[in-house]
Each structure stands twice: as structure tokens, then as C-alpha cells.
Design a protein around this motif. Structure first.
Motif, PDB file in Angstrom:
ATOM      1  N   GLU A 226      -4.940   5.268   4.178  1.00  0.00           N
ATOM      2  CA  GLU A 226      -4.349   6.626   4.691  1.00  0.00           C
ATOM      3  C   GLU A 226      -3.575   7.416   3.954  1.00  0.00           C
ATOM      4  O   GLU A 226      -3.501   8.712   4.296  1.00  0.00           O
ATOM      5  CB  GLU A 226      -3.605   6.560   6.216  1.00  0.00           C
ATOM      6  CG  GLU A 226      -4.649   5.732   7.310  1.00  0.00           C
ATOM      7  CD  GLU A 226      -3.913   5.486   8.706  1.00  0.00           C
ATOM      8  OE1 GLU A 226      -2.509   5.735   8.749  1.00  0.00           O
ATOM      9  OE2 GLU A 226      -4.632   4.913   9.444  1.00  0.00           O
ATOM     10  N   GLY A 227      -3.124   6.948   3.004  1.00  0.00           N
ATOM     11  CA  GLY A 227      -2.259   7.755   1.844  1.00  0.00           C
ATOM     12  C   GLY A 227      -2.954   8.856   1.286  1.00  0.00           C
ATOM     13  O   GLY A 227      -4.413   8.785   1.058  1.00  0.00           O
ATOM     14  N   VAL A 228      -2.295  10.065   0.567  1.00  0.00           N
ATOM     15  CA  VAL A 228      -3.204  11.072  -0.039  1.00  0.00           C
ATOM     16  C   VAL A 228      -3.478  10.161  -1.555  1.00  0.00           C
ATOM     17  O   VAL A 228      -4.549  10.626  -2.001  1.00  0.00           O
ATOM     18  CB  VAL A 228      -1.975  11.864  -0.346  1.00  0.00           C
ATOM     19  CG1 VAL A 228      -2.743  13.149  -1.492  1.00  0.00           C
ATOM     20  CG2 VAL A 228      -1.363  12.738   0.784  1.00  0.00           C
ATOM     21  N   TYR A 229      -2.649   9.398  -1.965  1.00  0.00           N
ATOM     22  CA  TYR A 229      -3.024   8.801  -3.151  1.00  0.00           C
ATOM     23  C   TYR A 229      -3.282   7.070  -2.515  1.00  0.00           C
ATOM     24  O   TYR A 229      -2.619   6.407  -1.787  1.00  0.00           O
ATOM     25  CB  TYR A 229      -1.958   8.656  -4.300  1.00  0.00           C
ATOM     26  CG  TYR A 229      -2.037   9.943  -5.037  1.00  0.00           C
ATOM     27  CD1 TYR A 229      -3.244  10.399  -5.747  1.00  0.00           C
ATOM     28  CD2 TYR A 229      -1.259  11.142  -4.451  1.00  0.00           C
ATOM     29  CE1 TYR A 229      -2.941  11.868  -6.621  1.00  0.00           C
ATOM     30  CE2 TYR A 229      -1.098  12.369  -5.079  1.00  0.00           C
ATOM     31  CZ  TYR A 229      -2.154  12.639  -5.796  1.00  0.00           C
ATOM     32  OH  TYR A 229      -2.270  14.043  -6.676  1.00  0.00           O
ATOM     33  N   THR A 230      -3.970   6.348  -3.482  1.00  0.00           N
ATOM     34  CA  THR A 230      -4.025   4.767  -3.311  1.00  0.00           C
ATOM     35  C   THR A 230      -3.669   4.127  -4.635  1.00  0.00           C
ATOM     36  O   THR A 230      -4.207   4.751  -5.727  1.00  0.00           O
ATOM     37  CB  THR A 230      -5.259   4.392  -2.981  1.00  0.00           C
ATOM     38  OG1 THR A 230      -5.370   4.615  -1.461  1.00  0.00           O
ATOM     39  CG2 THR A 230      -5.613   2.913  -2.819  1.00  0.00           C
TER      40      THR A 230
ATOM     41  N   MET B  81       1.395  10.501   5.042  1.00  0.00           N
ATOM     42  CA  MET B  81       1.754   9.693   4.253  1.00  0.00           C
ATOM     43  C   MET B  81       1.100   9.805   2.806  1.00  0.00           C
ATOM     44  O   MET B  81       0.002  10.192   2.654  1.00  0.00           O
ATOM     45  CB  MET B  81       0.790   8.303   4.848  1.00  0.00           C
ATOM     46  CG  MET B  81       1.168   7.073   4.054  1.00  0.00           C
ATOM     47  SD  MET B  81       2.648   6.435   4.673  1.00  0.00           S
ATOM     48  CE  MET B  81       2.314   6.020   6.348  1.00  0.00           C
ATOM     49  N   LEU B  82       1.959   9.773   1.865  1.00  0.00           N
ATOM     50  CA  LEU B  82       1.982  10.208   0.391  1.00  0.00           C
ATOM     51  C   LEU B  82       0.987   9.107  -0.166  1.00  0.00           C
ATOM     52  O   LEU B  82       0.086   9.409  -0.967  1.00  0.00           O
ATOM     53  CB  LEU B  82       2.884  10.584  -0.171  1.00  0.00           C
ATOM     54  CG  LEU B  82       2.667  11.240  -1.605  1.00  0.00           C
ATOM     55  CD1 LEU B  82       2.211  12.389  -1.373  1.00  0.00           C
ATOM     56  CD2 LEU B  82       4.470  11.726  -2.153  1.00  0.00           C
ATOM     57  N   LEU B  83       1.373   7.684  -0.019  1.00  0.00           N
ATOM     58  CA  LEU B  83       0.612   6.693  -0.763  1.00  0.00           C
ATOM     59  C   LEU B  83       0.413   5.662   0.007  1.00  0.00           C
ATOM     60  O   LEU B  83       1.100   5.294   0.711  1.00  0.00           O
ATOM     61  CB  LEU B  83       1.831   6.307  -1.862  1.00  0.00           C
ATOM     62  CG  LEU B  83       1.478   5.178  -2.832  1.00  0.00           C
ATOM     63  CD1 LEU B  83       0.377   5.732  -3.893  1.00  0.00           C
ATOM     64  CD2 LEU B  83       2.600   4.815  -3.527  1.00  0.00           C
ATOM     65  N   THR B  84      -0.823   4.975  -0.334  1.00  0.00           N
ATOM     66  CA  THR B  84      -1.058   3.620   0.059  1.00  0.00           C
ATOM     67  C   THR B  84      -1.052   2.576  -1.232  1.00  0.00           C
ATOM     68  O   THR B  84      -1.881   2.951  -2.108  1.00  0.00           O
ATOM     69  CB  THR B  84      -2.655   3.854   0.628  1.00  0.00           C
ATOM     70  OG1 THR B  84      -2.427   4.468   1.777  1.00  0.00           O
ATOM     71  CG2 THR B  84      -3.065   2.258   0.984  1.00  0.00           C
ATOM     72  N   ALA B  85      -0.273   1.717  -1.008  1.00  0.00           N
ATOM     73  CA  ALA B  85      -0.632   0.416  -1.809  1.00  0.00           C
ATOM     74  C   ALA B  85      -1.296  -0.678  -1.413  1.00  0.00           C
ATOM     75  O   ALA B  85      -1.149  -1.198  -0.416  1.00  0.00           O
ATOM     76  CB  ALA B  85       0.739   0.189  -2.183  1.00  0.00           C
ATOM     77  N   ILE B  86      -2.378  -1.091  -2.027  1.00  0.00           N
ATOM     78  CA  ILE B  86      -3.266  -2.132  -1.701  1.00  0.00           C
ATOM     79  C   ILE B  86      -2.897  -3.334  -2.430  1.00  0.00           C
ATOM     80  O   ILE B  86      -2.881  -3.151  -3.769  1.00  0.00           O
ATOM     81  CB  ILE B  86      -4.927  -1.756  -1.584  1.00  0.00           C
ATOM     82  CG1 ILE B  86      -5.262  -0.469  -0.860  1.00  0.00           C
ATOM     83  CG2 ILE B  86      -5.739  -3.108  -1.590  1.00  0.00           C
ATOM     84  CD1 ILE B  86      -6.912   0.000  -1.223  1.00  0.00           C
ATOM     85  N   VAL B  87      -2.531  -4.313  -1.547  1.00  0.00           N
ATOM     86  CA  VAL B  87      -2.211  -5.527  -2.387  1.00  0.00           C
ATOM     87  C   VAL B  87      -3.111  -6.853  -2.111  1.00  0.00           C
ATOM     88  O   VAL B  87      -3.083  -7.211  -1.011  1.00  0.00           O
ATOM     89  CB  VAL B  87      -0.697  -6.091  -1.894  1.00  0.00           C
ATOM     90  CG1 VAL B  87      -0.322  -7.282  -2.606  1.00  0.00           C
ATOM     91  CG2 VAL B  87       0.095  -4.931  -2.130  1.00  0.00           C
TER      92      VAL B  87
ATOM     93  N   THR C 178      -7.176   9.117  -2.598  1.00  0.00           N
ATOM     94  CA  THR C 178      -7.737   8.104  -1.740  1.00  0.00           C
ATOM     95  C   THR C 178      -9.061   8.528  -1.581  1.00  0.00           C
ATOM     96  O   THR C 178      -9.895   7.935  -1.374  1.00  0.00           O
ATOM     97  CB  THR C 178      -6.877   7.907  -0.492  1.00  0.00           C
ATOM     98  OG1 THR C 178      -5.602   7.415  -0.681  1.00  0.00           O
ATOM     99  CG2 THR C 178      -7.538   6.841   0.660  1.00  0.00           C
ATOM    100  N   GLU C 179      -9.346   9.895  -0.941  1.00  0.00           N
ATOM    101  CA  GLU C 179     -10.408  10.339  -0.540  1.00  0.00           C
ATOM    102  C   GLU C 179     -11.635  10.429  -1.605  1.00  0.00           C
ATOM    103  O   GLU C 179     -12.688   9.770  -1.677  1.00  0.00           O
ATOM    104  CB  GLU C 179     -10.366  11.854   0.047  1.00  0.00           C
ATOM    105  CG  GLU C 179      -9.935  11.990   1.385  1.00  0.00           C
ATOM    106  CD  GLU C 179     -10.414  10.897   2.367  1.00  0.00           C
ATOM    107  OE1 GLU C 179     -11.717  10.867   2.514  1.00  0.00           O
ATOM    108  OE2 GLU C 179      -9.806  10.063   3.060  1.00  0.00           O
ATOM    109  N   LEU C 180     -11.116  10.519  -2.904  1.00  0.00           N
ATOM    110  CA  LEU C 180     -11.805  10.403  -4.174  1.00  0.00           C
ATOM    111  C   LEU C 180     -12.277   8.972  -4.443  1.00  0.00           C
ATOM    112  O   LEU C 180     -13.439   8.593  -4.711  1.00  0.00           O
ATOM    113  CB  LEU C 180     -11.186  10.985  -5.347  1.00  0.00           C
ATOM    114  CG  LEU C 180     -11.887  10.815  -6.925  1.00  0.00           C
ATOM    115  CD1 LEU C 180     -13.150  11.305  -6.823  1.00  0.00           C
ATOM    116  CD2 LEU C 180     -10.870  11.265  -7.677  1.00  0.00           C
ATOM    117  N   MET C 181     -11.313   7.948  -4.107  1.00  0.00           N
ATOM    118  CA  MET C 181     -11.694   6.655  -4.396  1.00  0.00           C
ATOM    119  C   MET C 181     -12.807   6.126  -3.292  1.00  0.00           C
ATOM    120  O   MET C 181     -13.633   5.422  -3.740  1.00  0.00           O
ATOM    121  CB  MET C 181     -10.335   5.897  -4.306  1.00  0.00           C
ATOM    122  CG  MET C 181     -10.522   4.506  -5.033  1.00  0.00           C
ATOM    123  SD  MET C 181      -9.251   3.421  -4.844  1.00  0.00           S
ATOM    124  CE  MET C 181      -8.031   3.838  -6.188  1.00  0.00           C
TER     125      MET C 181
END
Length: 229
Positions: A79-83, A1-7, A160-163
């Protein structure tokens, strides 16, 4: 999963379904996490319907706890690489997310911000909010040696892991200055690209107030002290 979008969602039934439709139309593989922060309108029903169709992960606070808390709840499940954070209104255009993701991947970037001030056709909010955002940007640049153009943009895409490692403590709108401050303290390079912006009016549901600006100033100053985590 490349991206997670939190809404994060709080009483956004007028725009929520349209926003999520735009988000789900993006061509990238994406996890969408919608966190209802104690809404009293029909937002929970809209989210539950999409969750039943397995289009989004729906999480809920039984009482309103603030945007920052909603983001932190969503981040736990990311779970994405980026959030990236996506407000539930239509002030930001989800089409810009794909461009940000392309920049992140191409540059192996840790952080990419979407800047409203770099786009010549972006609209401005109330003058006091526009000037307040300019001041917060100058303050962040001064305190942390940054060179960014839009400290308070919603579109902040971070690994994501950084955040998750930043030990975020925000509860409300001070998410933005806390994230900026903690990235700067780690000397993380922040890439920026222009994005579209279509601000709404108070009568349309805009929630941020002058008190949130004061908290943002205090947050930027607080995290400048090394002993504060």
C-alpha cells in the motif's frame, strides 16, 4: 503510507528477529510485509508473534515456491507509495533504506537502486559471485542501454503502482533481472546511491547458486524481445 518493505523469508530464524527490529526502527512511516515461503524452522513463529502485535503483515506459503513468488504475494498487499525488497538476512543494512527514500522523494523518482559497487567500504561476496554480478550488470547495460552499476542488488525501490503494473512472472531469484528488464523497456530512469553490504557465507545460509546466475542471464535476454511480456 510512504513505503512498503517486502521481506521474503525462507528458514531465516537466526537473523530474522534482528533484521525486523532494525527495519521497524526506521523513522519513516512504513508497511512491513513478511512473506514466509514455506519455512521449516522457527521463522513462522517469529513472524506470527510480530503479526499478533500488529507490527507486521504476515503472509505465508504452505510450501516453498521461491523468492520471486514471495515478492509477488507481498506486492499484492503493498500500500506504500514506494516498495522495496528487504532480504531476511543481515547482508544489507536497513539504515540505507531511509537514504534511498529521501532520494526518491526529493527527485520524484520512479526507481532508486542501492548499489553495493558504488560504496568504497562494501565487502564482496565470493569472487565468482562478485564477477557474476559484474557480468549481469554489463549484460543489462548492453541489452537495454542502461548505465547502472549493480543489476543484482537486493535494494530496489520502485513506485508501488509501477511495480504492480509490470506483470512480474518470476518465481525465484530471477526477480532482479526481470524487474530491471521491464523497467528498462518502459524507459524508466533508475537512480542509484551507494549502500553497505556484508555478505554471508554458504555455511551461514546463503542460498543463491550458479544455476540462479544462468537463469538471470536467460531472463535478461528473454525480455529483450518486444513480443515477450
Amino acid at each position: 503510507m510512504l513505503l512498503t518493505a517486502i521481506v521474503p523469508v525462507y528458514n531465516e530464524s537466526k537473523t530474522l528477529a534482528i533484521l525486523l527490529e532494525k527495519l521497524m526502527a526506521l523513522p519513516c512511516e512504513m508497511q512491513i510485509i513478511a512473506v514466509d515461503d514455506g519455512s521449516t524452522d522457527s521463522s513462522p513463529q517469529i513472524l506470527k508473534s510480530l503479526a499478533d502485535e500488529k507490527k507486521i503483515l504476515y503472509l505465508r506459503h504452505e510450501s516453498n515456491q521461491g523468492k520471486g513468488m514471495a515478492i509477488r504475494t507481498g506486492l499484492d498487499a503493498a500500500e506504500g507509495v514506494y516498495t522495496i525488497i528487504q532480504d531476511a538476512d543481515l547482508e544489507y543494512d536497513p539504515k540505507d533504506i531511509q537514504r534511498m527514500l529521501d532520494v526518491a522523494v526529493e527527485n520524484n523518482a520512479d526507481a532508486v537502486f542501492g548499489s553495493r559497487n558504488l560504496h568504497s567500504h562494501s565487502e564482496h561476496s565470493y569472487r565468482r559471485y562478485y564477477l557474476g554480478g559484474k557480468f549481469l550488470t554489463m549484460l543489462a547495460n548492453f541489452l537495454y542501454g542502461l548505465d547502472i552499476s549493480d543489476e543484482s542488488t537486493c535494494y530496489k525501490m520502485v513506485r508501488t503502482e509501477l511495480m504492480k503494473s509490470l506483470n512480474l512472472k518470476c518465481r525465484g531469484f530471477e526477480f532482479c533481472p526481470e524487474l530491471v528488464a521491464k523497467l528498462a523497456r518502459r524507459r524508466i530512469k533508475i537512480n542509484e546511491i551507494p549502500i553497505h553490504y556484508h555478505p554471508r557465507k554458504m555455511t551461514e545460509g546463503k542460498k543463491i547458486r550458479w544455476q540462479d546466475g544462468a537463469k538471470a542471464i536467460a531472463t535478461l535476454i528473454k525480455y529483450r524481445f518486444p513480443g515477450i511480456k
